[in-house]
Scaffold this motif. Structure first.
Motif, PDB file in Angstrom:
ATOM      1  N   GLU A  64       0.694  -1.266   0.047  1.00  0.00           N
ATOM      2  CA  GLU A  64      -0.127  -0.107  -0.165  1.00  0.00           C
ATOM      3  C   GLU A  64       0.777   1.124   0.067  1.00  0.00           C
ATOM      4  O   GLU A  64       2.093   1.247   0.420  1.00  0.00           O
ATOM      5  CB  GLU A  64      -1.041  -0.003   1.264  1.00  0.00           C
ATOM      6  N   GLY A  65       0.308   2.362  -0.262  1.00  0.00           N
ATOM      7  CA  GLY A  65       1.009   3.598  -0.639  1.00  0.00           C
ATOM      8  C   GLY A  65       2.080   3.663  -1.553  1.00  0.00           C
ATOM      9  O   GLY A  65       1.924   2.857  -2.503  1.00  0.00           O
ATOM     10  N   ARG A  66       2.917   4.806  -1.677  1.00  0.00           N
ATOM     11  CA  ARG A  66       4.160   4.889  -2.549  1.00  0.00           C
ATOM     12  C   ARG A  66       4.982   3.879  -2.639  1.00  0.00           C
ATOM     13  O   ARG A  66       5.475   3.284  -1.666  1.00  0.00           O
ATOM     14  CB  ARG A  66       4.619   6.298  -2.306  1.00  0.00           C
ATOM     15  N   GLN A  67       5.025   3.413  -4.023  1.00  0.00           N
ATOM     16  CA  GLN A  67       6.150   2.233  -4.285  1.00  0.00           C
ATOM     17  C   GLN A  67       7.245   2.521  -3.830  1.00  0.00           C
ATOM     18  O   GLN A  67       7.917   3.570  -3.783  1.00  0.00           O
ATOM     19  CB  GLN A  67       6.087   2.231  -5.810  1.00  0.00           C
ATOM     20  N   GLY A  68       7.992   1.519  -3.241  1.00  0.00           N
ATOM     21  CA  GLY A  68       9.320   1.458  -2.679  1.00  0.00           C
ATOM     22  C   GLY A  68       9.484   2.011  -1.199  1.00  0.00           C
ATOM     23  O   GLY A  68      10.685   1.816  -0.635  1.00  0.00           O
ATOM     24  N   THR A  69       8.168   2.135  -0.486  1.00  0.00           N
ATOM     25  CA  THR A  69       8.376   2.783   0.984  1.00  0.00           C
ATOM     26  C   THR A  69       7.575   1.603   1.925  1.00  0.00           C
ATOM     27  O   THR A  69       6.670   1.185   1.342  1.00  0.00           O
ATOM     28  CB  THR A  69       7.438   3.875   0.882  1.00  0.00           C
ATOM     29  N   ASP A  70       8.275   1.795   2.998  1.00  0.00           N
ATOM     30  CA  ASP A  70       7.832   1.153   4.142  1.00  0.00           C
ATOM     31  C   ASP A  70       7.366   2.170   5.362  1.00  0.00           C
ATOM     32  O   ASP A  70       8.073   2.988   5.553  1.00  0.00           O
ATOM     33  CB  ASP A  70       8.812   0.151   4.780  1.00  0.00           C
ATOM     34  N   ARG A  71       5.844   1.909   5.607  1.00  0.00           N
ATOM     35  CA  ARG A  71       5.590   2.820   6.693  1.00  0.00           C
ATOM     36  C   ARG A  71       4.642   2.097   7.538  1.00  0.00           C
ATOM     37  O   ARG A  71       4.010   0.862   7.175  1.00  0.00           O
ATOM     38  CB  ARG A  71       4.561   3.808   6.041  1.00  0.00           C
ATOM     39  N   SER A  72       4.645   2.571   9.005  1.00  0.00           N
ATOM     40  CA  SER A  72       3.754   1.829   9.922  1.00  0.00           C
ATOM     41  C   SER A  72       3.103   2.774  10.721  1.00  0.00           C
ATOM     42  O   SER A  72       3.547   3.893  10.682  1.00  0.00           O
ATOM     43  CB  SER A  72       4.738   1.045  10.914  1.00  0.00           C
ATOM     44  N   ASN A  73       2.071   2.359  11.425  1.00  0.00           N
ATOM     45  CA  ASN A  73       1.322   3.338  12.543  1.00  0.00           C
ATOM     46  C   ASN A  73       0.607   2.557  13.451  1.00  0.00           C
ATOM     47  O   ASN A  73       0.607   1.394  13.199  1.00  0.00           O
ATOM     48  CB  ASN A  73       0.649   4.452  11.711  1.00  0.00           C
ATOM     49  N   ILE A  74       0.092   2.990  14.498  1.00  0.00           N
ATOM     50  CA  ILE A  74      -0.568   2.212  15.509  1.00  0.00           C
ATOM     51  C   ILE A  74      -2.009   3.081  15.620  1.00  0.00           C
ATOM     52  O   ILE A  74      -1.841   4.143  15.942  1.00  0.00           O
ATOM     53  CB  ILE A  74       0.289   2.172  16.751  1.00  0.00           C
ATOM     54  N   VAL A  75      -3.001   2.469  15.546  1.00  0.00           N
ATOM     55  CA  VAL A  75      -4.464   2.859  15.814  1.00  0.00           C
ATOM     56  C   VAL A  75      -5.263   1.774  16.590  1.00  0.00           C
ATOM     57  O   VAL A  75      -5.067   0.543  16.109  1.00  0.00           O
ATOM     58  CB  VAL A  75      -5.216   3.281  14.745  1.00  0.00           C
ATOM     59  N   PRO A  76      -5.713   1.993  17.589  1.00  0.00           N
ATOM     60  CA  PRO A  76      -6.377   0.987  18.420  1.00  0.00           C
ATOM     61  C   PRO A  76      -7.652   0.440  17.621  1.00  0.00           C
ATOM     62  O   PRO A  76      -8.322   1.018  16.655  1.00  0.00           O
ATOM     63  CB  PRO A  76      -7.119   1.745  19.551  1.00  0.00           C
ATOM     64  N   ILE A  77      -7.933  -0.943  18.016  1.00  0.00           N
ATOM     65  CA  ILE A  77      -8.906  -1.571  17.096  1.00  0.00           C
ATOM     66  C   ILE A  77     -10.257  -1.746  18.199  1.00  0.00           C
ATOM     67  O   ILE A  77     -10.257  -1.767  19.200  1.00  0.00           O
ATOM     68  CB  ILE A  77      -8.708  -3.076  16.738  1.00  0.00           C
ATOM     69  N   THR A  78     -11.593  -1.236  17.431  1.00  0.00           N
ATOM     70  CA  THR A  78     -12.671  -0.938  18.153  1.00  0.00           C
ATOM     71  C   THR A  78     -13.555  -2.329  18.217  1.00  0.00           C
ATOM     72  O   THR A  78     -14.250  -2.492  19.255  1.00  0.00           O
ATOM     73  CB  THR A  78     -13.498   0.005  17.640  1.00  0.00           C
ATOM     74  N   VAL A  79     -13.131  -3.179  17.303  1.00  0.00           N
ATOM     75  CA  VAL A  79     -13.993  -4.495  17.425  1.00  0.00           C
ATOM     76  C   VAL A  79     -13.151  -5.652  17.090  1.00  0.00           C
ATOM     77  O   VAL A  79     -12.306  -5.659  16.369  1.00  0.00           O
ATOM     78  CB  VAL A  79     -14.800  -4.531  15.915  1.00  0.00           C
ATOM     79  N   ALA A  80     -12.959  -6.540  18.247  1.00  0.00           N
ATOM     80  CA  ALA A  80     -11.875  -7.494  18.353  1.00  0.00           C
ATOM     81  C   ALA A  80     -11.978  -8.516  17.108  1.00  0.00           C
ATOM     82  O   ALA A  80     -13.093  -8.878  16.779  1.00  0.00           O
ATOM     83  CB  ALA A  80     -12.092  -8.272  19.578  1.00  0.00           C
TER      84      ALA A  80
END
Length: 606
Positions: free
Chosen positions: A281-297
């Motif tokens: 996903e996102g621009r070719q050649g890039t690694d990105r991460s983030n953290i968002v809580p999940i509301t439905v287990a």
């Protein structure tokens, strides 16, 4: 032959970076090197004694030094033995300036059996809950005041039985009737002439020789010295299972983090701007991460306000006091740019009528040799499941027979019991039937050394038929009803609403109890958990909400975050936090391409 850049594996003398091909291909190496060995993991631990005897940590490695004066030398020498070195006027020494009596040697490396791993299966081991790994105790620079930059090297050497262990010639003689092994050799067996697919260059070589740069930093003064810090990071890289090999696809590390409520966790990650062309996903050649809580287990539903193509949904809550003095609360869903059928579809919700029938309990064993380890529960055709409770562990020796499975029995309440309702909810609630197959990979191991089972309490509820709606109309802002409406006409903005109890209002998961430290130097205060969540969600792109509180604020009129994190930094040094007790699920919104590319994690705080 001809210098240290030529080897049997590398006869052409190719060299990458600063590597010495001879040192790369042969271990232990005869010459001094800057590397300090940590561990040797081998399929033949019987060779450990020989490997350690020749190891540079404990065995002085010598080189030939030709001196110009007391302070400088001629550089490298072509002589690799004492006799030729001294004959040519050099000094055979274990150090450029020989002071051997003052040298403090490193401790001997650890040498042990390498964990079994099936080739080309991304680290599959005989323990399905873990990757093959080695636990390394990091060097402790006592009194460290500044960061230390270190380089970790991992070398993977494969030698097959097609060659003898000891050989001296460039190609060596193999086991083919004493002849040399050649590519794709032919063999006659029982009169049939056959051919092998064999690349002789692969039968004894270094397959991987990789280095990774990292820093050891002093503990921040704001972090109490008596607190244990757990590390939560990211492993893997962009690409599908083939493209990512020998790495793995995106994953949090560890995927399930178990910690005590008094522990702290350092959340950080690194990425890349230069990956080869690959899926992601996102621009070719890039690694990105983030953290968002999940509301439905168990689902891919992050906290926040959802958006859909051509339609921005906004969920709002409001309340007011009636003339009688009572308070009424409502939730309202604002819908934009939709046709009437689309509005109806989004506003209607399925109704479930509770049934006071018998509460049922079912068990599913951890292993098949204990009993049924894939129990299936079902309801009647006009019923659906409601999960009341679910836990994983052991509190009874007769269920999934403990004698057949081995291990001890934990009698103390809660001692061998871990909440699993959030997992089974996502799998079974609202379904007519579902599987209860379960194991340590879902919630961790609550009591190592004993076999376990899953216990689920549930009931079957009758499905209420949705009322047939014969007529729709829209309430306009002036208070009048608009009835003559074309179902294909797009309505720019409308809403549906429902009255609720105040305690029914949806709340976002509360993962963090306290913000201890931030890698963002410009942020002035760590008193807003929402700003911590903003940093983690934006991969450090936004530092705070208001411009007076940091250098790059959300509410400034500056560049906005690209929604797949393309313009966020590849590396985020992160934050140190204290977690709230409980089970917390989270995800990366960017790396969420279903199945094996769904980057999710769990933190269990007890």
């Amino acid at each position: 032959r001809g210098g240290a850049i030529y080897t049997r594996q590398n006869p052409g003398g190719e060299r990458r970076g600063y590597e010495c091909p001879e040192e790369r291909d042969y271990y232990p190496y005869w010459h001094p090197t800057p590397w300090k060995d940590i561990a040797v993991l081998t399929s033949e631990p019987g060779k450990c004694t020989d490997l350690l005897d020749e190891n540079g940590n404990r065995n002085m490695k010598y080189e030939c030094v030709h001196r110009v004066d007391d302070y400088s030398t001629l550089g490298y020498s072509k002589f690799n033995n004492k006799e030729e070195c001294e004959y040519s006027g050099g000094e055979w020494t274990g150090k450029a300036i020989p002071e051997e009596n003052c040298i403090l040697l490193e401790k001997a490396p650890d040498c042990k059996m390498a964990p079994w791993s099936r080739p080309n299966h991304l680290g599959q081991t005989d323990d399905s809950n873990s990757f093959p790994s080695y636990k390394w105790e990091l060097p402790n620079f006592h009194g460290l005041l500044e960061s230390q930059e270190c380089v970790l090297r991992i070398r993977y050497n494969v030698t097959t039985n097609d060659y003898l262990d000891d050989f001296a010639s460039d190609t060596s003689k193999g086991y083919f009737a004493g002849l040399e092994s050649h590519d794709d050799p032919k063999v006659t067996y029982r009169g049939a002439r056959l051919q092998l697919a064999l690349d002789s260059a692969q039968t004894g070589r270094v397959f991987q020789d990789r280095t990774h740069v990292f820093q050891l930093k002093p503990r921040p003064t704001s972090v109490p010295s008596d607190k244990t810090i757990k590390n939560l990071g990211v492993r893997g890289r962009r690409g599908n299972i083939v493209q990512a090999f020998p790495s793995v696809e995106y994953d949090f590390s560890p995927t399930i983090l178990e910690m005590n409520r008094d522990d702290l966790v350092h959340i950080q990650w690194e990425g890349s701007n230069s990956n080869p062309k690959s899926e992601g996903e996102g621009r070719q050649g890039t690694d990105r991460s983030n953290i968002v809580p999940i509301t439905v287990a168990g689902a891919s539903i992050p906290a926040g306000t959802p958006s859909f193509p051509n339609n921005e949904l906004e969920l709002d809550y409001f309340k007011y006091k009636t003339k009688e003095g009572t308070t009424r609360a409502f939730k309202s869903l604002i819908i934009k740019d939709s046709t009437l059928p689309e509005i109806v579809q989004q506003c209607e919700a399925a109704k479930m009528i509770p049934d006071l029938s018998e509460i049922k309990i079912s068990h599913s064993c951890e292993h098949s040799f204990q009993g049924d380890n894939n129990r299936f529960i079902t309801c009647e055709e006009d019923e659906i499941l409601e999960i009341l409770d679910a836990w994983y562990g052991r509190e009874n020796d007769s269920i999934c027979n403990v004698e057949r499975g081995g291990g001890g029995l934990y009698n103390a309440p809660g001692e061998c019991r871990r909440d699993a309702k959030w997992v089974i909810d996502g799998r079974c609630n609202g379904q007519r039937g579902c599987s209860l197959g379960f194991g340590n990979s879902y919630v961790g191991d609550p009591c190592r050394g004993t076999t376990k089972y899953l216990e689920v309490s549930y009931r079957c509820n009758k499905i209420a038929e949705a009322p047939e709606i014969e007529y729709y109309a829209l309430l306009l802002q002036n208070g009048s009803w608009f009835e003559d409406i074309n179902k294909n006409r797009v309505i720019s903005r409308t809403r549906c609403w429902a009255e609720i109890n105040e305690d029914e209002r949806d709340t976002e998961p509360k993962m963090f109890a306290e913000w201890i430290w931030s890698s963002v130097p410009s942020i002035k205060k760590l008193n807003k958990i929402e700003e911590l969540e903003l940093q983690l969600a934006s991969s450090g792109f936004y530092e705070c909400f208001e411009k007076d509180d940091c250098d790059y604020a959300l509410n400034e009129n500056r560049d906005q975050l690209q929604n797949q994190l393309d313009n966020a930094a590849a590396y985020f040094a992160g934050n140190i936090v204290q977690m709230n007790p409980g089970v917390h699920q989270y995800m990366s919104t960017r790396n969420n391409n279903f199945s094996n590319r769904a980057q999710k994690g769990t933190i269990i705080v007890i």
